[in-house]
Motif scaffolding. Structure first.
Motif, PDB file in Angstrom:
ATOM      1  N   SER A 102      25.624  10.376  -8.090  1.00  0.00           N
ATOM      2  CA  SER A 102      24.295  10.977  -8.633  1.00  0.00           C
ATOM      3  C   SER A 102      24.246  12.373  -8.377  1.00  0.00           C
ATOM      4  CB  SER A 102      23.473  10.201  -7.417  1.00  0.00           C
ATOM      5  OG  SER A 102      23.582  10.545  -6.197  1.00  0.00           O
ATOM      6  N   GLU A 103      24.634  13.025  -7.439  1.00  0.00           N
ATOM      7  CA  GLU A 103      24.588  14.352  -7.325  1.00  0.00           C
ATOM      8  C   GLU A 103      25.616  15.332  -7.777  1.00  0.00           C
ATOM      9  OE1 GLU A 103      23.497  17.698  -3.698  1.00  0.00           O
ATOM     10  OE2 GLU A 103      22.553  15.753  -3.977  1.00  0.00           O
ATOM     11  N   GLU A 104      26.838  15.006  -7.054  1.00  0.00           N
ATOM     12  CA  GLU A 104      27.950  15.860  -7.333  1.00  0.00           C
ATOM     13  C   GLU A 104      28.523  15.866  -8.723  1.00  0.00           C
ATOM     14  OE1 GLU A 104      30.792  15.142  -4.393  1.00  0.00           O
ATOM     15  OE2 GLU A 104      29.458  15.465  -2.669  1.00  0.00           O
ATOM     16  N   GLU A 105      28.532  14.616  -9.274  1.00  0.00           N
ATOM     17  CA  GLU A 105      28.955  14.376 -10.888  1.00  0.00           C
ATOM     18  C   GLU A 105      28.064  15.155 -11.581  1.00  0.00           C
ATOM     19  OE1 GLU A 105      29.722  10.521 -11.934  1.00  0.00           O
ATOM     20  OE2 GLU A 105      31.835  10.506 -10.361  1.00  0.00           O
ATOM     21  N   ASN A 106      26.709  15.072 -11.293  1.00  0.00           N
ATOM     22  CA  ASN A 106      25.730  15.968 -12.121  1.00  0.00           C
ATOM     23  C   ASN A 106      25.745  17.193 -12.209  1.00  0.00           C
ATOM     24  OD1 ASN A 106      24.418  13.320 -12.908  1.00  0.00           O
ATOM     25  ND2 ASN A 106      22.603  13.817 -11.353  1.00  0.00           N
ATOM     26  N   GLU A 107      26.083  17.772 -11.002  1.00  0.00           N
ATOM     27  CA  GLU A 107      26.525  19.275 -10.849  1.00  0.00           C
ATOM     28  C   GLU A 107      27.483  19.553 -11.675  1.00  0.00           C
ATOM     29  OE1 GLU A 107      27.149  22.652  -7.356  1.00  0.00           O
ATOM     30  OE2 GLU A 107      26.502  20.565  -6.628  1.00  0.00           O
ATOM     31  N   ILE A 108      28.684  18.778 -11.538  1.00  0.00           N
ATOM     32  CA  ILE A 108      29.748  18.824 -12.357  1.00  0.00           C
ATOM     33  C   ILE A 108      29.651  18.837 -13.832  1.00  0.00           C
ATOM     34  CG2 ILE A 108      32.055  17.913 -13.057  1.00  0.00           C
ATOM     35  CD1 ILE A 108      32.291  17.063 -10.031  1.00  0.00           C
ATOM     36  N   LYS A 109      28.857  17.976 -14.341  1.00  0.00           N
ATOM     37  CA  LYS A 109      28.287  17.931 -15.843  1.00  0.00           C
ATOM     38  C   LYS A 109      27.589  19.112 -16.232  1.00  0.00           C
ATOM     39  CE  LYS A 109      28.120  12.758 -16.002  1.00  0.00           C
ATOM     40  NZ  LYS A 109      27.041  11.822 -16.206  1.00  0.00           N
ATOM     41  N   ALA A 110      26.693  19.998 -15.467  1.00  0.00           N
ATOM     42  CA  ALA A 110      25.937  20.830 -15.667  1.00  0.00           C
ATOM     43  C   ALA A 110      26.885  22.089 -15.807  1.00  0.00           C
ATOM     44  CB  ALA A 110      24.985  20.966 -14.580  1.00  0.00           C
ATOM     45  N   GLU A 111      27.881  22.130 -14.764  1.00  0.00           N
ATOM     46  CA  GLU A 111      28.678  23.294 -15.079  1.00  0.00           C
ATOM     47  C   GLU A 111      29.548  23.357 -16.356  1.00  0.00           C
ATOM     48  OE1 GLU A 111      30.682  26.757 -13.523  1.00  0.00           O
ATOM     49  OE2 GLU A 111      28.993  25.669 -12.837  1.00  0.00           O
ATOM     50  N   LYS A 112      29.983  22.057 -16.600  1.00  0.00           N
ATOM     51  CA  LYS A 112      30.894  21.753 -17.880  1.00  0.00           C
ATOM     52  C   LYS A 112      30.015  22.158 -19.083  1.00  0.00           C
ATOM     53  CE  LYS A 112      33.970  18.393 -16.149  1.00  0.00           C
ATOM     54  NZ  LYS A 112      34.626  16.973 -16.428  1.00  0.00           N
ATOM     55  N   ALA A 113      28.568  21.925 -18.950  1.00  0.00           N
ATOM     56  CA  ALA A 113      28.006  22.279 -20.045  1.00  0.00           C
ATOM     57  C   ALA A 113      27.692  23.673 -20.472  1.00  0.00           C
ATOM     58  CB  ALA A 113      26.473  21.426 -20.068  1.00  0.00           C
ATOM     59  N   MET A 114      27.536  24.388 -19.153  1.00  0.00           N
ATOM     60  CA  MET A 114      27.442  25.825 -19.219  1.00  0.00           C
ATOM     61  C   MET A 114      28.498  26.497 -19.882  1.00  0.00           C
ATOM     62  SD  MET A 114      24.425  27.511 -17.928  1.00  0.00           S
ATOM     63  CE  MET A 114      23.515  26.615 -19.120  1.00  0.00           C
ATOM     64  N   VAL A 133       8.588  25.459 -23.228  1.00  0.00           N
ATOM     65  CA  VAL A 133       7.619  25.941 -22.652  1.00  0.00           C
ATOM     66  C   VAL A 133       7.475  25.178 -21.143  1.00  0.00           C
ATOM     67  CG1 VAL A 133       5.026  25.738 -22.576  1.00  0.00           C
ATOM     68  CG2 VAL A 133       5.805  26.434 -24.532  1.00  0.00           C
ATOM     69  N   GLU A 134       7.479  25.989 -20.105  1.00  0.00           N
ATOM     70  CA  GLU A 134       7.272  25.527 -18.627  1.00  0.00           C
ATOM     71  C   GLU A 134       8.399  24.371 -18.300  1.00  0.00           C
ATOM     72  OE1 GLU A 134       3.355  24.131 -18.068  1.00  0.00           O
ATOM     73  OE2 GLU A 134       2.480  26.059 -18.322  1.00  0.00           O
ATOM     74  N   TYR A 135       9.764  24.934 -18.869  1.00  0.00           N
ATOM     75  CA  TYR A 135      10.943  24.195 -18.655  1.00  0.00           C
ATOM     76  C   TYR A 135      10.796  22.722 -19.241  1.00  0.00           C
ATOM     77  CZ  TYR A 135      15.521  24.214 -16.644  1.00  0.00           C
ATOM     78  OH  TYR A 135      16.806  24.132 -16.265  1.00  0.00           O
ATOM     79  N   GLY A 136       9.777  22.330 -19.918  1.00  0.00           N
ATOM     80  CA  GLY A 136       9.699  20.948 -20.815  1.00  0.00           C
ATOM     81  C   GLY A 136       9.862  19.871 -20.021  1.00  0.00           C
ATOM     82  N   GLY A 137       9.430  19.687 -18.572  1.00  0.00           N
ATOM     83  CA  GLY A 137       9.645  18.568 -17.788  1.00  0.00           C
ATOM     84  C   GLY A 137      10.998  18.180 -17.182  1.00  0.00           C
ATOM     85  N   MET A 138      11.879  19.157 -17.492  1.00  0.00           N
ATOM     86  CA  MET A 138      13.379  19.158 -17.058  1.00  0.00           C
ATOM     87  C   MET A 138      13.397  19.590 -15.372  1.00  0.00           C
ATOM     88  SD  MET A 138      15.670  20.325 -20.195  1.00  0.00           S
ATOM     89  CE  MET A 138      15.049  22.249 -20.033  1.00  0.00           C
ATOM     90  N   TRP A 139      14.467  18.979 -14.834  1.00  0.00           N
ATOM     91  CA  TRP A 139      14.419  19.367 -13.436  1.00  0.00           C
ATOM     92  C   TRP A 139      16.010  18.901 -12.943  1.00  0.00           C
ATOM     93  CZ3 TRP A 139      15.650  18.110  -8.421  1.00  0.00           C
ATOM     94  CH2 TRP A 139      15.160  18.677  -7.474  1.00  0.00           C
ATOM     95  N   GLY A 140      16.556  20.057 -12.083  1.00  0.00           N
ATOM     96  CA  GLY A 140      17.672  19.849 -11.516  1.00  0.00           C
ATOM     97  C   GLY A 140      18.823  20.005 -12.374  1.00  0.00           C
TER      98      GLY A 140
END
Length: 455
Positions: free
Chosen positions: A296-308, A412-419
């Motif tokens: 849930s958390e660590e894989e999401n962080e890895i996906k975010a890093e790869k996306a960047m 606008v205002e981060y569009g409801g996104m989070w994390g």
């Protein structure tokens, strides 16, 4: 500082309107002077926000010169039937009591309605401040005349913008005043005070629903009784700096736990906020905090890093600018992108939030040439590009307008996104903005991005 020649005017330098972050003061990098209002209006105004409460009628008590904008907003939302005006004239200020005029005007407006509203949001204005109106008497009288209606004490007083709470902050307190304590529903979590609904794919939403809780947002209310369910919440959350005051006050009245979970973009803060959320959910459920799950958390962080990384490979050395409309954490976003080797050159803001002090200090040390630009300084009237000859990628509508670019993230205002899921989505939006142009002139003047609109 650079000079820009604009339409035959003398070349204007940026002194006073822009500053290297190494030389910027905290938290106010710019002096307060006469202000320029750029033709970029994608944030929500008080009409949009107030319309979130179902079965609530809005009444503005104001002179007609100030009424135009709010009337048009209601019409643009196809909500003119939920909006009334009490027009004040000059003689009202010296021929009688503004208290009586306000009470009688609101009374007449309510009696003329073809339906009986459950709640009425009465917006008083600058004039009520100037003449020392007894606001408590006004609302006490209205409540006695209409005991079946909940009255919300609201303000449209931009002259108070620099003193104390802003009109938006006041509204986000007033609009929850009618909520009364109810028997607690141990599985109801309310995310309130935010103009954009929570992204259901965000880490925040998935953490709440994955733990077996109901995620409640005002945007999903259809009736006034739905709205009153807030009184049974086991946990109140806001992501909005503008919503912090109002929702924290609501939590005190209800005796409910409260969390402030801003849309952070730094990995360390995201992990910290998720931990706070898990502890609060466990307390509400009467259980131990759930252990972190790698999936849930660590894989999401890895996906975010790869996306960047993927976005950086595509965008390359393209100049990037950011504005404070896109996210309440513009310096945090600048830091995130710079840490991933994007070429961020400028951030448009008018003040630095205390929440961003660490990012401000980090940027001063590691990227001292990053430019902070005001959005309201009078020089900004001419210090903007009508059309950018080179390719510039803007994150936010004001950055797009000031930079004269058609390549921008319309956020606008981060569009409801989070994390971490928000970082991943932002990377995708940046790639899309890099590859495809938008019609800047048509998009950025629109009001209330994300709300109902018939235009």
């Amino acid at each position: 500082m650079k000079k820009i020649s604009a339409g035959g005017l003398r070349a204007v330098n940026e002194e006073g309107a822009a500053v290297r972050i190494a030389e910027a003061g905290f938290p106010a990098p710019f002096a307060q002077v006469l202000e320029f209002n750029a033709p970029v209006h994608e944030t929500w105004n008080i009409v949009h926000i107030g319309m979130l409460v179902p079965e609530c009628h809005q009444i503005y008590v104001c002179a007609d010169n100030c009424m135009r904008g709010v009337v048009l907003t209601a019409a643009e939302m196809d909500a003119a039937d939920r909006f009334s005006c009490v027009l004040l004239e000059e003689e009202d200020l010296y021929e009688g009591s503004l208290e009586n005029i306000t009470v009688e005007g609101v009374t007449d407006a309510v009696n003329r309605l073809p339906y009986r509203p459950r709640a009425v949001a009465v917006f008083l204005v600058c004039l009520h401040h100037f003449v020392g109106t007894d606001v408590s008497w006004v609302f006490k009288t209205l409540e006695e005349r209409f005991p079946d209606i909940d009255f919300m004490r609201c303000w449209m007083d931009p002259v108070m913008q620099k003193n104390g709470l802003t009109p938006e902050q006041k509204l986000k307190e007033s609009m929850f005043r009618p909520v009364r304590p109810l028997p607690v529903d141990p599985r109801l979590v309310c995310v309130l005070g935010d103009n954009q609904p929570v992204d259901p794919e965000s880490d925040l939403a998935r953490e709440i629903t994955g733990a077996g809780f109901e995620l409640f947002c005002l945007h999903r209310c259809r009736t006034y009784d739905d709205y009153l369910r807030i009184g049974s919440a086991s946990l109140l959350i806001t992501r909005s700096p503008a919503g912090f005051h109002g929702i924290s006050q609501l939590a005190k009245r209800l005796g409910s736990p409260f969390l402030y979970l801003p849309p952070a973009v730094g990995a360390e803060e995201i992990r910290q906020r998720l931990g706070e959320l898990r502890e609060a959910l466990a307390l509400s459920a009467g259980t131990e905090p759930a252990a972190r799950e790698k999936t849930s958390e660590e894989e999401n962080e890895i996906k975010a890093e790869k996306a960047m990384i993927h976005a950086r490979e595509l965008i390359g050395e393209t100049e990037i600018t950011i504005d404070c409309i896109a996210t309440p954490r513009p310096l945090g976003l600048a830091r995130l992108l710079l840490e991933h080797h994007f070429r961020v050159t400028r951030v448009f803001l008018d003040a630095v939030s205390p929440e961003e002090k660490d990012d401000f200090d980090w940027l001063r040390e590691h990227h001292p040439d990053l430019v902070l630009s005001s959005t309201v300084h009078p020089k900004m009237r001419v210090l903007h590009e009508k059309e950018n000859e080179g390719q510039m990628l803007a994150v936010g509508p004001k950055a797009a307008w000031f930079g004269g670019t058609a390549h921008f993230v319309n956020l606008v205002e981060y569009g409801g996104m989070w994390g971490f899921s928000g970082i991943q989505k932002l990377a995708g939006l940046m790639e899309e903005a890099f590859l495809y142009e938008k019609d800047t002139r048509a998009l950025v003047p629109r009001k209330g991005m994300g709300c109902a609109c018939v235009l």
